[in-house]
Design an enzyme around this catalytic site. Structure first.
Site, short mmCIF file in Angstrom:
data_model
loop_
_atom_site.label_atom_id
_atom_site.label_comp_id
_atom_site.label_asym_id
_atom_site.label_seq_id
_atom_site.Cartn_x
_atom_site.Cartn_y
_atom_site.Cartn_z
N CYS A 143 43.64 -56.83 -2.29
CA CYS A 143 42.07 -57.21 -2.69
C CYS A 143 40.97 -56.16 -2.86
O CYS A 143 40.28 -56.04 -3.23
CB CYS A 143 41.38 -58.63 -1.40
SG CYS A 143 41.37 -57.87 -0.05
N GLU A 153 39.31 -59.90 -11.14
CA GLU A 153 40.83 -59.05 -10.72
C GLU A 153 41.80 -59.26 -11.05
O GLU A 153 42.33 -60.28 -11.43
CB GLU A 153 40.66 -59.73 -9.55
CG GLU A 153 41.39 -59.14 -8.02
CD GLU A 153 40.77 -59.96 -6.40
OE1 GLU A 153 40.37 -61.27 -6.83
OE2 GLU A 153 40.56 -58.87 -5.61
N GLU A 170 37.21 -63.58 3.26
CA GLU A 170 37.63 -62.38 2.92
C GLU A 170 37.91 -62.55 1.40
O GLU A 170 39.14 -62.88 1.49
CB GLU A 170 38.44 -61.58 3.83
CG GLU A 170 38.51 -60.04 3.71
CD GLU A 170 39.39 -59.43 2.74
OE1 GLU A 170 39.50 -59.93 1.73
OE2 GLU A 170 40.31 -59.21 2.85
N LYS A 204 47.11 -71.78 8.71
CA LYS A 204 48.14 -72.12 7.99
C LYS A 204 48.39 -70.95 6.69
O LYS A 204 46.91 -70.06 6.36
CB LYS A 204 46.98 -73.23 6.67
CG LYS A 204 48.07 -74.12 4.95
CD LYS A 204 47.65 -74.12 3.85
CE LYS A 204 47.53 -73.68 3.00
NZ LYS A 204 48.54 -72.45 2.24
#
Lengths: 535, 536
Positions: free
Chosen positions: B337, B434, B303, B227
């Site tokens: 990330c 983040e 992750e 996906k």
């Protein structure tokens, strides 16, 4: 010296004298009188040759009461009587234990110690285990109900063996240096994860201790271990020995208690960096959700099974019967990898069935402290009732009860070795984990069929294959979606052999080199190589 | 193969362009007022991408098909917010179809039954085809994602090709072990493919993430339902088409475009999916893992997010440290990330570092990513754009000092000015969360123990940068930092052989390198008695 569980096979147990008429309701089959040794169960229980010294929580190297002051009784499965009251750890105790483990990890000395020093402590621990072998075995049998001979000659020596094995790993945890496309120097460090929470079951309290604590400590982690509420005693005893061997305080903390309180608090703790659980698949799912909802600690799961034991048409029937019997009945049938679907080729089915039934009827059930006993009581009344429920469901589901089928004696949790034939794949007893002395025998025609039926399970823990033919062995070995394939053997549990499940039987592998990665983080370190003189 | 490393971008010198821009920084009391950004490209009409969109449907069992519902969703050009194309919107029923195809390709072959060499050849042919179509693919990636075309074409596509060459080489090198036991037993382990792998990838590096996921899964003999992120569905469809041209059998790789709560959730909870790999936010990762736990306990690789420290030690070459810290944060519009989003600078060099970082940020060339020399394109979409601006507001309100940037750039699309905050404190939102945007937070520290403690005081543990010449400092920090990757005097080095992944809440497992293979393998122990051991 460590002996293999399967070495049990080579012993011949003599069946004892007393006879018992089975209450099997499928009396139409006409197989009547079965023999069980009831002598031991009828006599007074033998007094265990050990005292219970440790019944508190072990936190930061000290035995302490639970914060609440609560205790719970641990019972003798032979009688259901209380052996002793044990401190009942709950969330606050888990917090204390995690703090101690956190400090021992973050501030040392455990991960800072040289790997050789860790190794020496583990070796000294193994020596102490060996020295106290018989007391530990007696405690294990008293709390769990398994035959003392099995504890003393197989399981405690195997615990010793496991710690010597992992002691040898401690100073052999290597990272890699890594080839890359340009002038960079790249290496990986394999570092301990941190505080490991470990939740172990009651069926092999000490071996599960060895499987969990061994690799965690070898890799430099610290541990908070929750034992099963049924069997808290032996872990406390050996942990005391571990501290005598030089284990620093806080490195191994042992909390006795229950799943919904102590277990859940450990699984959802924000300061626990890793979780390992052995138990049922349903509980494993809950544990993994708690880890996911809290701090995403990685989880190793070793869960249930419904392992096929496949007897091919070329098999030596007598040997196959004995092995299939062992595969299911070993440890009162309380093995996650029990061979609980005995698939037998139609050409040998009738002979196999007769002999399997005869073998079950000869199985010596009784006080596990008595010499020559093959089967003790189930661990507690919950399990006892659950198994009897499955036996009823087998009878009602139309399987043929060949032997056993009810409790044994009037006291404790003994169950007669039970055999069902004509078991169909869609029956409850062929689908669910019974975790008791109930063998289900199924008939098959050809290899493709038995492969398909064996794999048609949510589980994938283990399989037994009985054949002389190397091509059949190879085909089945590849085709079965399970973590262990035992060919012409079963329950071989060497320290070096990885164990774990495909599908819903678990995540990860315990034992062997594979078990180390459960307790290690991988750190890549990259730096430019300014003046590559050669490489 | 001329594979270039992403960090090789660093060695290029971009020249600042001519246009000026007056910043809207509200901390004007500090007297730093006029900032330079290249707005030229933004003000001009967007450059027309040199590529056509040929594939917008779902790819199931080797065929492009519409969604079962017939639904589509628009995918946008981040430069303008305008629609590029309508894409078939996969939902639960489409995931079911894709899983059935993958299941069949796994259970009945030919993929896992094929020799590893044959699988390897297909992976190699695929890599060659991608190389051949590299420029179109880079254009498509930039169009859909907004990242500089030069970065897509010169770094990411070559890296993608490199990754498939790398994994092609692994396909025929998946070894089990023979295992020593204490008695007469012959023991071996087989390393087998797990089965159907569900993979959910993010929008920040659509192709590179495709390779990190698909490469090891296929090399190990698994089949896949992938996906893609709803923001960036295009390039995966294009390369998956090439994969089938290279000889990939139908059903081995199925691509479902769609949204997380529908397509993603049904993949994560599917009872016939044997393995799940997810890259994205930590919060979504927790949901994905719960869905896996509640359904069939499929093992999950995660992750996730990060708040990676970049530590500039007192002995650092300041100019190099500034450039590297700038790259560590601003690369890919800050949408990494592992972005070095906490720049810890030793107090002795803090002032100089700050001045130079600010100057570097102000020189950063922001504009149409198709324009040559542009360093920074738009953020991916309006949601991210607003989120980043909210964090910038939070930074200002929490009394960090806004040194430059702080606002959108231009009036169209999702461009944000390169933004630098100084005087950032550990407890501020911009130092904890983040941000995933071009916002650099600079923090001051005094000594090594302190910076170790502060660097580790986060729920994340993805990566760290360390800038020092001193081998002892480098060794101390390398060991002490609880992160999956430590880049010493470099950053964002993403070689295929280097494992990548997180400590703590940054994830579970490692991608790339030999470690990535475990994610897609089951271990089967096979034990048989050794009847007549003649010697061993």
């Amino acid at each position: 010296m460590a002996r293999r569980i399967s070495s049990l096979l080579s012993r011949s147990f003599t069946s004892s004298s007393a006879a018992l008429r089975p209450k099997g309701r499928s009396a139409g089959v006409g197989r009547g009188i079965c023999k069980y040794s009831t002598a031991a169960a009828i006599e007074e229980p033998i007094n265990p040759s050990v005292k219970v010294h440790y019944n508190q929580l072990l936190i930061n190297g000290q035995f302490v009461d639970a914060a609440s002051g609560k205790t719970f009784p641990t019972l003798d499965p032979r009688t259901g009587d209380v052996i002793t009251h044990v401190a009942e750890g709950e969330a606050e105790d888990i917090n204390r234990a995690v703090s101690a483990a956190r400090k021992a990890f973050d501030d040392g000395p455990w991960p800072k110690m040289t790997a050789y020093e860790r190794s020496r402590i583990m070796l000294r621990f193994a020596d102490l285990l060996e020295k106290h072998n018989d007391e530990i075995a007696a405690l294990e049998t008293w709390d769990n109900g398994k035959p003392y001979e099995q504890s003393a000659k197989i399981e405690v020596p195997m615990l010793t063996r496991l710690f010597r094995y992992y002691a040898g790993w401690a100073d052999k945890i290597h990272g890699l240096t890594i080839p890359v496309d340009g002038s960079l120097h790249v290496q990986t460090l394999h570092e301990p994860i941190g505080v490991a929470g470990q939740i172990i079951p009651w069926n092999f309290p000490l071996l599960m201790f060895g499987w969990k604590v061994g690799p965690a400590l070898a890799c430099g982690n610290t541990v908070v271990l929750k034992t099963a509420e049924q069997t808290p005693l032996s872990a406390l005893y050996v942990s005391k020995l571990f501290h005598e061997a030089g284990l620093p305080p806080g490195v191994l903390n042992v909390v006795s208690g229950f799943g919904p309180t102590a277990g859940a608090a450990l699984a959802s703790h924000m300061e626990v960096d890793k979780l390992a659980f052995t138990g049922s698949t349903d509980t494993g799912k809950v544990i993994l959700q708690l880890a996911a909802k809290s701090n995403l600690k990685p989880v190793t799961l070793e869960l249930g099974g419904k392992s096929p034991f496949i007897v091919c048409e070329d098999a030596d029937v007598d040997k196959a019967v004995e092995m299939a019997h062992f595969a299911l009945f070993f440890n009162q049938g309380q093995c996650c990898c029990a061979g609980s679907r005995t698939f037998v080729h139609e050409r040998v089915y009738d002979e196999f069935l007769e002999k399997a039934k005869a073998r079950a009827v000869e199985r010596v059930v009784g006080d596990p402290f008595k010499e020559g006993i093959e089967q003790g009581p189930q661990v507690d009344s919950d399990q006892f009732e659950k198994i009897l429920g499955y036996i009823r469901s087998g009878i009602e589901g139309g399987a043929t009860l060949e032997a056993g089928g009810e409790r044994f004696g009037a006291k404790g949790y003994y169950i007669k070795p039970t055999v069902f034939s004509n078991v169909q794949d869609d029956m409850l007893i062929a689908k669910e984990e019974i975790f008791g002395p109930v063998q289900s025998i199924l008939k098959f025609k050809d290899l493709d069929e038995v492969i398909r039926r064996s794999n048609a399970s949510r589980y994938g823990l283990a399989a037994g294959v009985f054949t002389h033919n190397i091509d059949t062995a190879n085909t089945l070995t590849r085709a079965l979606r399970v973590g262990s394939v035992w060919i012409n053997c079963f329950d071989v549990f060497d320290a070096a052999i990885p164990f774990g499940g495909y599908k819903m039987s678990g995540h990860g592998r315990e034992k062997g080199i594979y078990s180390l990665s459960n307790y290690l983080q991988v750190k890549a370190v990259v730096t430019p190589l300014k003046n590559p003189a050669w490489l | 193969m001329a594979t270039r490393r992403i960090s090789s971008l660093l060695s290029r010198s971009f020249s600042a362009s001519s246009a000026f821009f007056v910043s809207q920084g509200r901390k004007s009391g500090r007297g730093r007022s006029i900032h330079r950004f290249s707005t030229a490209a933004v003000l001009e009409e967007p450059i027309t991408p040199p590529v056509q969109i040929n594939y917008t449907q779902l790819l199931i069992n080797g065929q492009f098909v519409d969604a079962a519902s017939g639904k589509t969703f628009p995918t946008f050009d981040p430069r303008t917010g305008e629609e590029i194309a309508q894409i078939a919107e996969g939902e639960a029923e489409d995931v079911n179809r894709a899983v059935s195809a993958a299941r069949k390709a796994f259970d009945e072959g030919p993929w896992p039954k094929m020799t590893p060499y044959e699988r390897s050849r297909i992976l190699l042919r695929f890599a060659d085809l991608v190389e051949k179509h590299s420029n179109e693919l880079a254009a498509l990636e930039t169009w859909n994602n907004g990242k500089p075309y030069e970065q897509a074409a010169k770094s990411e596509l070559p890296l993608f090709v490199r990754l498939f060459h790398y994994y092609a080489g692994w396909a025929d090198k998946i070894h089990g072990l023979t295992v020593p036991a204490d008695g007469p037993y012959h023991v071996q382990t087989l390393h087998e493919p797990i089965g159907v792998a569900g993979q959910i990838i993010p929008w920040n590096f659509p192709l590179v993430m495709f390779a990190w996921k698909v490469g090891p899964a296929l090399a190990c003999g698994n089949t896949i339902v992938l996906k893609t992120a709803e923001q960036t569905p295009l390039t995966a469809l294009y390369v998956a088409k090439l994969f089938h041209e290279a000889g990939l059998p139908p059903g081995v790789l199925n691509i479902v475009s769609g949204f997380g709560p529908t397509a993603g959730a049904s993949l994560a909870s599917h009872m016939d999916v044997d393995k799940l790999a997810f890259t994205g936010s930590t919060d979504t990762g927790k949901i994905v893992l719960e869905l896996a736990a509640k359904s069939n306990l499929k093992p999950v690789t995660l992750e996730l997010g990060g708040k990676s420290p970049f530590i500039v030690c007192e002995d650092a070459d300041i100019d190099k440290a500034v450039e590297l810290a700038h790259f560590a944060l601003f690369f890919n519009q800050g949408q990494c990330c592992c972005a070095g989003s906490r720049t810890f600078v030793h107090e002795r060099i803090y002032d100089e570092f700050l001045e130079k970082s600010k100057a570097r940020a102000m020189k950063r060339i922001v504009g149409d990513p198709f324009k040559k020399g542009v360093e920074q394109g738009p953020q991916i979409d309006s949601e991210q754009f607003e989120k980043v601006l909210r964090y910038i507001r939070a930074g200002r309100e929490s009394s960090a000092t806004l040194e430059c940037g702080g606002d959108r750039l231009g009036s169209k699309g999702y461009y944000i000015q390169p933004t630098v905050f100084s005087n950032v404190q550990d407890d501020m939102l911009i130092a904890k969360d983040e941000i995933f945007g071009p916002v650099q937070s600079i923090l001051k520290y005094k000594d090594l123990d302190e910076v170790i403690h502060r660097a580790n005081a986060t729920r994340y543990g993805l990566a760290a940068g360390v800038f020092t010449k001193n081998v002892n400092t480098a060794n101390t920090l390398s060991r002490a930092l609880r992160v999956g990757t430590v880049w010493v005097n470099c950053f964002d080095v993403f070689d295929a052989g280097i494992p990548f992944g997180g400590y703590k809440m940054s994830g579970i497992g490692r991608e790339k390198g030999i470690y990535s293979l475990n994610n897609y393998l089951q271990v089967k122990a096979v034990v048989t008695p050794l009847k007549n051991p003649a010697w061993l």
